[in-house]
Design a protein around this motif. Structure first.
Motif, PDB file in Angstrom:
ATOM      1  N   ARG A 108       0.837  -1.193   0.000  1.00 52.01           N
ATOM      2  CA  ARG A 108       0.000   0.000   0.000  1.00 52.01           C
ATOM      3  C   ARG A 108       0.877   1.250   0.000  1.00 52.01           C
ATOM      4  O   ARG A 108       1.964   1.265   0.593  1.00 52.01           O
TER       5      ARG A 108
ATOM      6  N   ARG B 195       2.656  -2.989   4.140  1.00 46.02           N
ATOM      7  CA  ARG B 195       3.103  -4.158   3.375  1.00 46.02           C
ATOM      8  C   ARG B 195       1.939  -5.006   2.868  1.00 46.02           C
ATOM      9  O   ARG B 195       2.116  -5.849   1.995  1.00 46.02           O
TER      10      ARG B 195
ATOM     11  N   GLU C 105      -1.945  -5.771   1.160  1.00 46.49           N
ATOM     12  CA  GLU C 105      -2.658  -5.310  -0.026  1.00 46.49           C
ATOM     13  C   GLU C 105      -3.799  -4.398   0.397  1.00 46.49           C
ATOM     14  O   GLU C 105      -4.414  -4.592   1.451  1.00 46.49           O
TER      15      GLU C 105
END
Length: 204
Positions: free
Chosen positions: A2, A122, A124
């Motif tokens: 992200r 880290r 999604e």
């Protein structure tokens, strides 16, 4: 992975405290709350830029900014479409889980540390947009976790107040991706993280 996007209303001398109104954040006797008001207005490009800045995305906030937003936006959600639906992550060591779970601002989640922010980054998901939150923003810059920087720079020097940068940030360049200047002289700019700065040189 992200993206973390830091978005700030900022004065020429780097102050980001209380741009919205006199009572927004008077801590440390800050006397200039609402300092952006005299520079309102802009053309179609400026409106489109601000619409992109306010586009729905998960929010990442420090405790103080979370409290300010929580008190305001549930009653003014029509002015920020989607703000009630996105996830709001508040980073705080003083809030309890029940405080955030019981918030009047739905979809609020508690994080305890910058380490938890890094773990969230880290994963999604959509971009994480940070507003205000000077202490948290500084910690993210120190750890090199900021991917994009959106600055709305107002032509005013305040001389006092919470600043975005006052030492400790990772030495790094940012590439300008878009800029708009309003008739009132406000510079709207979006930057992406670029090279590192090492011993007086710029490199990858």
């Amino acid at each position: 992975m992200r993206k973390i996007v830091v978005q700030e209303f900022i004065s020429l001398d780097g102050v980001i405290q209380a741009p919205g109104g006199p009572d927004e954040d008077p801590s440390s006797d800050f006397p200039y709350g609402g300092w952006t008001a005299p520079f309102s207005g802009g053309g179609p490009e400026a409106r489109e830029f601000m619409e992109s800045v306010l586009s729905p995305a998960d929010l990442l906030l420090g405790r103080k900014t979370f409290e300010i937003f929580e008190a305001y936006w549930p009653d003014h959600a029509d002015n920020w479409p989607g703000v009630m639906d996105v996830t709001k992550y508040v980073v705080s060591t003083t809030f309890g889980d029940e405080r955030v779970a019981g918030s009047r601002w739905p979809n609020s989640r508690l994080l305890r540390s910058v380490d938890e922010v890094e773990a969230l980054k880290r994963a999604e998901g959509p971009a994480l947009k940070l507003w205000g939150s000077s202490v948290l923003a500084k910690a993210l810059f120190e750890r090199g976790l900021v991917d994009e920087l959106v600055l709305m720079t107002y032509p005013v020097v305040l001389g006092t107040g919470k600043r975005l940068f006052d030492g400790g940030a990772e030495a790094r360049t940012y590439a300008l991706k878009r800029s708009v200047v309003t008739p009132a002289g406000v510079v709207l700019a979006r930057y992406e993280k670029a090279g590192r700065v090492e011993t007086g040189t710029v490199g990858e």
